[in-house]
Scaffold this active site. Structure first.
Site, short mmCIF file in Angstrom:
data_model
loop_
_atom_site.label_atom_id
_atom_site.label_comp_id
_atom_site.label_asym_id
_atom_site.label_seq_id
_atom_site.Cartn_x
_atom_site.Cartn_y
_atom_site.Cartn_z
N ARG A 42 8.00 -4.42 -3.05
CA ARG A 42 9.13 -5.28 -3.39
C ARG A 42 9.94 -5.65 -2.14
O ARG A 42 10.57 -6.70 -2.09
CB ARG A 42 9.99 -4.60 -4.47
N LYS A 91 2.56 9.68 -0.11
CA LYS A 91 1.80 9.86 -1.35
C LYS A 91 0.98 11.14 -1.27
O LYS A 91 0.65 11.60 -0.18
CB LYS A 91 0.83 8.69 -1.53
N1 BES Z 1 1.02 0.23 -4.13
C1 BES Z 1 1.78 1.08 -4.94
C2 BES Z 1 1.53 0.88 -6.42
C3 BES Z 1 0.26 1.45 -6.97
C4 BES Z 1 0.09 2.82 -7.08
C5 BES Z 1 -0.72 0.63 -7.43
C6 BES Z 1 -1.07 3.33 -7.62
C7 BES Z 1 -1.88 1.12 -7.98
C8 BES Z 1 -2.06 2.48 -8.08
C9 BES Z 1 3.27 0.85 -4.70
O1 BES Z 1 3.62 0.51 -3.41
C10 BES Z 1 3.96 2.12 -5.03
O2 BES Z 1 3.74 3.08 -4.33
N2 BES Z 1 4.77 2.11 -6.07
C11 BES Z 1 5.45 3.28 -6.50
C12 BES Z 1 6.85 2.87 -6.85
C13 BES Z 1 7.76 4.03 -7.12
C14 BES Z 1 8.01 4.79 -5.84
C15 BES Z 1 9.04 3.50 -7.69
C16 BES Z 1 4.71 3.83 -7.70
O3 BES Z 1 4.22 3.05 -8.52
O4 BES Z 1 4.60 5.05 -7.80
MN MN Z 2 3.93 2.21 -2.22
#
Ligand code: BES
Ligand code: MN
Ligand code: ZN
Length: 495
Positions: free
Chosen positions: A352, A278
């Site tokens: 997931r 990230k």
């Molecule tokens: N934990 C995150 C989701 C999230 C991101 C929650 C920001 C709250 C704020 C999750 O594991 C994630 O990183 N999801 C990705 C999925 C994507 C790579 C398909 C996302 O939401 O960007």
């Molecule tokens: Mn994630």
């Protein structure tokens, strides 16, 4: 803070502070009218001067009001009488709570639960008052070297309109405080830093709950997961030095033959994204990626406090998602416990992956319903913002039940579609399914992914990415969706 229920006239209440409401424009509530009468129109004169107009959420502290036994009187603006619904009631209660905990009053009596709020009964009004007040008074200073001074407030008496309301008031109070206790636990776990709140720490906290309330506890270790072939969960855990855990809590207070409600909570104690790392901005907030797990533990705390006659199982897959030489890579194919193979196209779609194995594991409990709770997608925040949790389900009756629980607690959720049409976005050239479905409908394709592992179950998924915590100046865990989950369990237990 000790809460109690009473039926007494406002002017007679001996306490450091009493709280009464004023409607807009300048209209006194019943308790305020009584005080106005004994004080020869003192409140009317204040309204006339314009110092309190009744605007929703405003407050005015008065001292030594003539004819009133209490030392202080807090006027709380309620907005227009006919507009006082659930949201407005909660806002007025919150404003009052903030003013009360900000004062030096030790004992306080509130006359806000007397106010009519649509069709909501006295038990609801008292439960909400207790929950919102505890929420407003919540602080997290465990990690500071010098904790803040404790609040002066030590007791809060909630007044009910008649003696006949005392019993319902008590019941509402018990319920509200049990939910508040669950929320407090969920908030603490969320707010703890990720170097403290690790998978091992979550397992220890589950152990404390089990000890306190007599839950059955099992913690599966890496070797157990290997035996069960939980390749998806183990794949995510590979990049971390912290050992993964699968926590299983059981509350068996229902009839012996009753199938349990299973709650599955995402417990990523830190989500750096893994190899698909990230951006650094706000990455600290990914300590909240275990808020699904925290809400399951919180709901179990409420269950334990109320001793609800129901069978329930909590399943928490927990690990970290970090980049490492041993971490899962984009392109890797994992074999889940269900046998389905998964092409990991983005290691940041890890929630997931840990949930699918937990859902498959939960089949052994023969669930009456399975609800998973997860900070799953940023896309859900784009879709619904920070007010509503995303609700997805393969069963209309279950979705309806959860929506009812969300409305009754004002811990709101909104149903999203799960149409077959979205499934094709998850197709993979190399495995049974890909772990991402592109930018379009990101929260839906995440739910679609999970649905493939919940085919045999009555299943619902709550995406709490937008509701579990607040960012910015008020950064902190909200304790949601503990109220929704607790209410759902109470409904199932026939309360
Ligand atoms: N934990 C995150 C989701 C999230 C991101 C929650 C920001 C709250 C704020 C999750 O594991 C994630 O990183 N999801 C990705 C999925 C994507 C790579 C398909 C996302 O939401 O960007
Ligand atoms: Mn994630
Ligand atoms: Zn995550």
């Amino acid at each position: 803070m000790e809460f109690s229920i009473k039926n007494i006239k406002a002017e007679k209440q001996r306490s450091d502070l009493i709280v009464v409401g004023v409607y807009e424009p300048k209209k006194l509530s019943a308790a305020a009218v009584a005080i106005d009468q004994v004080s020869n129109g003192y409140l009317t004169s204040i309204l006339k001067r314009g110092d309190m107009q009744g605007k929703l959420g405003t407050t005015l502290m008065l001292y030594s009001v003539p004819g009133v036994a209490a030392q202080r009187l807090l006027l709380v603006g309620l907005g227009r009488e006919r507009d006082l619904h659930e949201r407005e009631y909660r806002q007025a209660v919150r404003a009052a709570a903030k003013a009360v905990v900000g004062s030096t009053a030790g004992s306080t009596a509130s006359f806000l639960a007397e106010l009519p709020v649509g069709k909501r009964d006295i038990a609801w009004r008292v439960a909400q008052l207790a929950e919102v007040t505890r929420d407003a008074a919540y602080r997290f200073d465990r990690m500071k070297s010098k904790p803040a001074d404790p609040y002066a407030l030590s007791s809060l008496t909630v007044n009910v309109p008649t003696k006949a309301d005392l019993e319902q008031g008590e019941a509402g109070l018990r319920q509200g405080l049990a939910v508040a206790a669950g929320m407090d636990l969920a908030k603490d776990l969320g707010n703890l830093p990720p170097n403290v709140c690790t998978p091992t720490y979550l397992a220890e906290q589950a152990g404390e709950l089990a000890k306190g309330y007599g839950f059955k506890l099992e913690v599966l270790e890496r070797e157990d997961m290997e035996k069960l072939k939980m390749g998806a969960l183990l794949g995510v855990a590979r990049g971390s030095r912290q050992p993964p855990k699968l926590i299983v809590l059981q509350h068996n207070k229902g009839p012996k033959d009753q199938r349990p409600v299973v709650l599955v909570g995402k417990g990523i104690t830190f989500d750096a994204g893994g190899i698909s790392i990230k951006p650094s901005a706000d990455m600290d907030e990914m300590k909240y990626d275990m808020c699904g797990a925290a809400s399951v533990l919180g709901a179990f705390k409420t269950l334990g406090e109320l001793g609800l006659p129901i069978n329930a199982v909590g399943v928490i897959p927990t690990c970290e998602n970090l980049p490492d030489g041993n971490a899962v890579k984009p392109g890797d194919v994992l074999t889940s416990m269900s046998g389905q193979t998964i092409e990991v196209l983005n290691t940041d779609a890890e929630g997931r992956l840990i949930l699918c194995d937990a859902i498959t594991y939960a089949e052994r409990f023969n669930p009456a319903a399975l609800v998973d709770i997860a900070t799953l997608t940023g896309a859900c925040v784009i879709a619904l913002g920070h007010h509503a949790t995303g609700l997805f389900s393969n069963n209309d009756a279950l979705a309806k039940e959860l929506l009812k629980a969300s409305e009754d607690t004002f811990d709101r959720a909104w149903r999203m579609p799960l149409w077959e049409d979205y499934q094709e976005q998850l197709s993979s050239n190399f495995a049974d399914v890909a772990n991402i479905g592109g930018r379009a409908a990101g929260s839906i394709t995440a739910a679609c992914f999970l649905s493939r592992f919940a085919k045999k179950l009555d299943w619902a998924h709550l995406d709490i990415a937008g509701t579990a915590w607040k960012s910015g100046k008020e950064k902190g865990s909200t304790g949601r969706p503990v109220p929704l989950l607790a209410q759902f369990l109470m409904q199932r237990a026939g309360r």
